[in-house]
Write an enzyme that holds these catalytic residues in place. Structure first.
Site, PDB file in Angstrom:
ATOM      1  N   SER A   1      30.142  56.918 -18.758  1.00  0.00           N
ATOM      2  CA  SER A   1      29.902  55.609 -19.354  1.00  0.00           C
ATOM      3  C   SER A   1      28.522  55.462 -19.978  1.00  0.00           C
ATOM      4  O   SER A   1      28.360  54.716 -20.940  1.00  0.00           O
ATOM      5  CB  SER A   1      30.098  54.504 -18.309  1.00  0.00           C
ATOM      6  OG  SER A   1      31.403  54.517 -17.827  1.00  0.00           O
TER       7      SER A   1
ATOM      8  N   HIS B   1      24.814  51.604 -18.190  1.00  0.00           N
ATOM      9  CA  HIS B   1      25.451  51.153 -19.433  1.00  0.00           C
ATOM     10  C   HIS B   1      24.425  50.545 -20.366  1.00  0.00           C
ATOM     11  O   HIS B   1      24.399  50.832 -21.564  1.00  0.00           O
ATOM     12  CB  HIS B   1      26.516  50.096 -19.135  1.00  0.00           C
ATOM     13  CG  HIS B   1      27.601  50.562 -18.241  1.00  0.00           C
ATOM     14  ND1 HIS B   1      28.668  49.757 -17.886  1.00  0.00           N
ATOM     15  CD2 HIS B   1      27.811  51.737 -17.603  1.00  0.00           C
ATOM     16  CE1 HIS B   1      29.474  50.411 -17.087  1.00  0.00           C
ATOM     17  NE2 HIS B   1      28.972  51.619 -16.892  1.00  0.00           N
TER      18      HIS B   1
END
Length: 250
Positions: A148, A212
């Protein structure tokens, strides 16, 4: 049976080589193959069942994932884990969520950047995103796995390169009805969700939202420095939800 599998692999290889985004599709294939062969998928009988399977999963995450408390001990093996962790996923939902986002946004970003530059960008930003999380949580003993951070960098770069590209989104509060918005609406909204979630996150098992945010910022910053004016409007061909399954802390 072996010949059938070999023929399928050959056809898949030809399809990847003939595509406009072979790196993106190769990354997706590699992550899927590693997941299916590993203990997290629960399909390989070599890892056993029950407690044996859980022990194998924990061992896999600790071997290939990032453990912040061990990362800065100076060993070469630990220093490599922010790269190896990009190819390990903790569950089916984790894998499929990440691969959907990579499929949707990675191909256009790769076409714009070029193959070599894209893979260096993907691995480099993913490494730095996990490293940044480890610095902020230096005492954590939780293993961290997932792509991610790298995929968030792809989203950041996509936002800069294609801000007016129309993205189909499935919004839960609209009963998952598909709606189309430009990337400059969808992706900042996604980033805002990560920011809010990061503020509520603990160091326990779950999603490392900070990775993220770091990846997204790195991707946007890199694209803004490396490239000129954003590309003209286009349409994104798939329909992701506004938030992905993130870096997994098993």
């Amino acid at each position: 049976m072996i010949s059938k599998w070999s023929a399928s692999l050959v056809r898949a290889g030809r399809a990847v080589r003939g595509s406009s985004a072979p790196v993106t599709y190769s990354l997706i294939a590699l992550c899927c193959v590693l997941f299916l062969a590993g203990p997290a998928a629960g399909l390989n009988p070599a890892y056993g069942t029950g407690d044996d399977l859980l022990a194998a999963q924990r061992a896999c995450f600790r071997r290939w994932g990032v453990i912040p408390a061990e990362l800065f001990e100076g060993s070469a093996a630990s220093a490599l884990t922010p790269a190896t962790a990009l190819f390990v996923h903790g569950s089916w939902v984790h894998l499929l969520g990440n691969m959907l986002f990579l499929y949707v946004f990675g191909a256009m970003a790769e076409e714009r950047m070029g193959r070599v530059q894209f893979i260096l960008f993907y691995v480099g930003c993913g490494y730095l995103a996990l490293l940044g999380y480890a610095v902020a949580n230096a005492d954590s003993e939780q293993s961290l796995v997932g792509a991610s951070g790298a995929i968030s960098a792809v989203l950041g770069a996509f936002l800069y390169l294609f801000p007016r590209a129309r993205v189909t989104s499935l919004l839960p509060f609209l009963f998952f009805l598909p709606v189309r918005f430009p990337a400059w609406v969808v992706l900042p909204f996604w980033a805002a969700l990560q920011w809010l979630a990061a503020g509520r996150a603990s160091d326990g098992p779950g999603v490392a939202y900070l990775a993220h945010l770091i990846g997204f910022g790195l991707g946007f910053g890199y694209a803004s420095v490396r490239y000129g004016r954003p590309t003209s409007p286009t349409r994104v061909k798939a329909a992701p939800a506004p938030a992905s399954e993130g870096e997994n802390k098993p």
